[in-house]
Every structure is written in structure tokens, then in C-alpha cells.
Design a protein around this motif. Sequence first.
Motif, PDB file in Angstrom:
ATOM      1  N   CYS A 113       0.156  -4.617  10.329  1.00 55.87           N
ATOM      2  CA  CYS A 113      -1.142  -5.067   9.830  1.00 55.87           C
ATOM      3  C   CYS A 113      -2.232  -4.839  10.870  1.00 55.87           C
ATOM      4  O   CYS A 113      -1.979  -4.781  12.072  1.00 55.87           O
ATOM      5  N   PHE A 133      -5.876  -3.844   6.967  1.00 56.02           N
ATOM      6  CA  PHE A 133      -4.758  -2.984   6.573  1.00 56.02           C
ATOM      7  C   PHE A 133      -3.494  -3.819   6.588  1.00 56.02           C
ATOM      8  O   PHE A 133      -3.310  -4.677   7.464  1.00 56.02           O
ATOM      9  N   HIS A 159       0.823  -3.174   5.674  1.00 51.33           N
ATOM     10  CA  HIS A 159       1.920  -2.347   5.154  1.00 51.33           C
ATOM     11  C   HIS A 159       3.196  -3.168   5.152  1.00 51.33           C
ATOM     12  O   HIS A 159       3.506  -3.807   6.147  1.00 51.33           O
ATOM     13  N   PRO A 186       1.712  -2.156   1.361  1.00 45.52           N
ATOM     14  CA  PRO A 186       0.482  -2.605   0.716  1.00 45.52           C
ATOM     15  C   PRO A 186       0.699  -3.433  -0.544  1.00 45.52           C
ATOM     16  O   PRO A 186      -0.192  -4.180  -0.934  1.00 45.52           O
ATOM     17  N   ARG A 228     -11.198  -0.252   4.956  1.00 48.12           N
ATOM     18  CA  ARG A 228      -9.885  -0.289   4.296  1.00 48.12           C
ATOM     19  C   ARG A 228      -9.565   1.030   3.602  1.00 48.12           C
ATOM     20  O   ARG A 228      -8.431   1.502   3.632  1.00 48.12           O
ATOM     21  N   SER A 229     -10.574   1.625   2.986  1.00 51.16           N
ATOM     22  CA  SER A 229     -10.338   2.879   2.263  1.00 51.16           C
ATOM     23  C   SER A 229      -9.955   4.019   3.208  1.00 51.16           C
ATOM     24  O   SER A 229      -9.332   4.993   2.791  1.00 51.16           O
ATOM     25  N   TYR A 266      -5.985   2.626   5.026  1.00 52.76           N
ATOM     26  CA  TYR A 266      -4.765   2.619   4.207  1.00 52.76           C
ATOM     27  C   TYR A 266      -4.127   3.997   4.077  1.00 52.76           C
ATOM     28  O   TYR A 266      -2.946   4.171   4.392  1.00 52.76           O
ATOM     29  N   ALA A 285      -0.706   5.273   6.171  1.00 50.97           N
ATOM     30  CA  ALA A 285       0.393   5.649   5.276  1.00 50.97           C
ATOM     31  C   ALA A 285       0.858   7.073   5.563  1.00 50.97           C
ATOM     32  O   ALA A 285       2.063   7.352   5.625  1.00 50.97           O
ATOM     33  N   GLY A 309       3.380   4.824   0.294  1.00 49.04           N
ATOM     34  CA  GLY A 309       2.161   4.206  -0.199  1.00 49.04           C
ATOM     35  C   GLY A 309       1.170   5.267  -0.656  1.00 49.04           C
ATOM     36  O   GLY A 309       1.452   6.451  -0.672  1.00 49.04           O
ATOM     37  N   SER A 341      -2.744   2.234  -3.670  1.00 45.87           N
ATOM     38  CA  SER A 341      -2.018   1.011  -3.364  1.00 45.87           C
ATOM     39  C   SER A 341      -2.902  -0.055  -2.718  1.00 45.87           C
ATOM     40  O   SER A 341      -2.422  -1.130  -2.399  1.00 45.87           O
ATOM     41  N   LEU A 342      -4.179   0.257  -2.498  1.00 43.48           N
ATOM     42  CA  LEU A 342      -5.052  -0.701  -1.816  1.00 43.48           C
ATOM     43  C   LEU A 342      -5.100  -2.014  -2.575  1.00 43.48           C
ATOM     44  O   LEU A 342      -5.256  -2.045  -3.788  1.00 43.48           O
TER      45      LEU A 342
END
Length: 512
Positions: free
Chosen positions: A15, A34, A36, A38, A140-141, A144, A148, A277, A281-282
Motif C-alpha cells: 500500500c 494505492f 494491492h 486492489p 491513484r489513476s 494503480y 500493477a 490487476g 480495478s481501481l
Amino acid sequence: MASMSSGDDESLRLCVFDLRRGQTEGQELDKILFFHPPDLHLSAQLSVTGLSEGLITFTRLFSPEAACEVIEAERHSHVFHEPEPDIWMVMVVEKNKDTGAIWRVDALRGMLKEVHSLFLMFHGSVRALLEKEPTGELTRSQLYPFIADYLSTFQKRSRSQDCCCDLFVGKQLLQLPNFRETTLSERGTVQMLTLSRDTALEVQSLVQVLDSCAENIRCHSMILFQDLLVSTTLSPDDTVSLFTFAVMRLTSPALSSDSSSWSYLRKRTGSTSAPIGSIESLHSGNSDNMHRDVIRPLQNDKWKKGKDGFLATDIWGLETSGSPDSAIPTIWLQQTQERVYLLAYQYKSLTLLLLLPTTAIVNGDISVPAVKQQVIEQASLRIMKMEEKISRGWGGENAYHVKGYRYLVVDNDLEVSRASPSGKVATLAKESLLALNKLREEVDLEKSRSKTQEKDLEICIRAKNNAWVIARVTRGKELYMALEKASDTLLDATDAVGRFSNRYCSGAFLMD
């Protein structure tokens, strides 16, 4: 930690969170940038981040001068890294799962440092993204899919491989570094190619020619042979980041599905597995606006060699304006604090990276096609001759093997390392490797205790199989060695280290 194992078989949590965010009741999720895996339910994500935040606060309260690096719980290890103020990356790994997996904490921390350095190179700092878009959706976009794709390079392709610690993340099996991979290797360093004096002069001449291809524009370059560094004009930090990316995605072994890198990234290149992911998956939404500008530079199999020798990719796509320059890869340099275009030219085993300031292109001082043409016209013949010369003198995978020794030399100032070939390290007995793992943990602990001052250090351990494992640390340099001649006394072992230091390290590790 019971909440972490509520009905699932996950062995890894990773995280990224911001301590400045989510401090209001009911808004705790806002701190998570973040996580994982997710799709883990939000209560479990909050449990992990909440416990991590508590451990960080506790450690700072009782030992404010020490970094919060690793905390052992009953079943899990928490590995911490603070790459930016109040931005924390935390890896939670289940200990000794089924097979009794063993790993070096510092190697796991190295993964966190590596993924942050790569993210910084492509996207800039996390804090800057949060300041640009305070809701955190932009951050976040980007995080992630990036992490991944990074984790996808650790997916295990064959259960017969016994080089790493196997961890299940959902239905995916990951290989994290364990004692076999990390005792005589060092993450976050580059491996230099040793050149003869005349070859080194030719490399220097080529670097000058590459610089002239950009006319009067200041540029940087990096040259690699196979996955070894030949030359760089970048700072050590930028060199490590670009070298890591090049070995993962750009060098000839990385582009070939039939080859594998022999360096510390050996088990990670050439993977064709689908990323773990996805952007979809966000946990924070799937709006088109959030995903429109997401660039995924760590995707597999996205670079191809063109007819002109330059590598091409469609990862960067085209901006809505349709400008051709918007499709050219760009990275961020920490030393100069500027964004540069990344041009990659390859001839057989030689890969050249040329970095041009984007401002020069925007201002019309020079064009990317013009630079490419200059490289082809002025440097291609030199590149061909140099590749042939280096290939003739290159000893292959075992070039840096020293008979009777299994070793690792690290220069922390230059962030360069050299080690016995992985195939030779694999011949060590398990007892020797476990002793080396214990040795490196002791050195890591001692280094963390004396961060404010450099300290000379020597540790010798007699393994259960009577092998000697030895560490020497002095003036920013480290030497780790395993000697498996059972009849050796401690005096024999230290004499052997001294001979190695004299011949291969210019006497850097001689102890008074």
C-alpha cells in the motif's frame, strides 16, 4: 493481524498512503493512494493502513531518530519506506508460509525504493501530483496501473524455478527476492562493463559524437552492452533508474523472448504474463477522465526495433492535438529537474539511449527526426565497430567469475555493484546461502544504527557446513564473500579476502 487473513489466502499486501490525508472520521479512505490487491474489501485495506500508521507513529514516538523500516508481527513482516515526506510505502508479507520462505528485509525494501524511483522518472513526485489534483484521483489513476505492471514482472512462469520466495496474490503466484537471489546481489545498483583502455577511449569518442548529434542542445546519453552499463553522463540516481528500466524493457535480452538477462533482474525480464490487476480495478472509480491520460511505461512487449535501428513504442500514444512529438517517450531527470525525450537506438547487443530536453523541441531549436538522422549518419558506423570490438572481448555470463570466490562488491557512492555470476552463486550450499543471508541482515542492522557516520566493519561467520561467510564495510564500499573450503581457518579466509581486495578492488577492503 487477524483481520488480514479473514477468509482469503493473500500473502502480500502493498500500500501507498499519505499521512496528511484522511484524518477526519469517515474520510479515512482518502489517505489510501494505492493498495494491492486492489479488489480487497475496504475494511481490510483500512485495517492494514491503520495498523501501519499506528506502527509508524509508535516508532517515531519512541525512536524519532530511527527510520521505521521493518516491524515483525506474529505472522507478518511490515517493511516500510518513506520516499517522500509523509508518503509511505508499506509491504506486508506473511512469514514462513508453508515452504518456510526466507527473505532479506532490505531486499524487499529495495523493491519499494525501486518502484518509487521508476514512478518518479515517468510521472514525477507523488506529492506534486497531489498538489496538482488534491482529490487524489489523478495520483491513484497513475499509481494503480504502474505498480500493477511492475508487479507483473515478478509473476512466476514455472513452478520448477526455485530462486525466489513464492507468494500468492489472489490467483497469481509472485516471486519475491529470497536468500538465493539477494545474498550476493544488490538491488538498486548498476553493473558496469569492464573495458580496456583503448575501448574506453573509443566509447568516450562515441559519447562526444552523440552529443554533437543534438547540435548546440545539451543532452545526456547512456550506452549498454547486453544488460551491462558501458557509459553514462547522468547522475548516479538517474543512472540507476534509467538502467533499471532499460534492462527491464529496452536491451536486446529484454526484447528477445528467447533470451534472459543475467544481471540482478534476470528472473524478471522477458515475461509475457498479463499484468496483475488492471486500471479497471481501481477502488475509487472508473471514469474516462481519470484514465484518459494514463501512460503505462512498464507494460510488457510494447517496444519494437524499427528498420532505422531506433526502438519504437505506442505506449505514449498521441495527445488530442495529434502532435507527433506527443508519442515520443519522455522521462523526468532528478538531477536537472527537467523532462527529456527518450530515444533508444540498438545494434545487436549494444543499446544507446539519447535524452533530449523537451523544451528544446517545443521551442523549435531542433527536431527529433533531425537528431535521429544525425545519429544514423554520424554514429552508426562507430556503433557497429564498437559492438563488434566489445563482443570479441566479452567473456560472456562468467566474465566476472573469480575462481574459488563467490562475492559481491558494492560502491554505495556511485551506486555500482559487481558480483559472481548467478550460475556460480547457485552452486553454493544452502547452508552457505543462509549464513550469507544472516550476515547481510546483521550488516543492514548495523548500518541503520550508524546512519549519521560511516563505520568500518568486519563480520565473519562460520556456516554449518564449515564455509566462511565474510563482510567488510569501509568508506561507502561493501564486500560480501563466501568461501566453502572446509579446511580453511579464519586466518586462511581473511588472507583470501585480502588477496581478492588487492587484485580486484585496488586494496579498498584491506583492514589495518
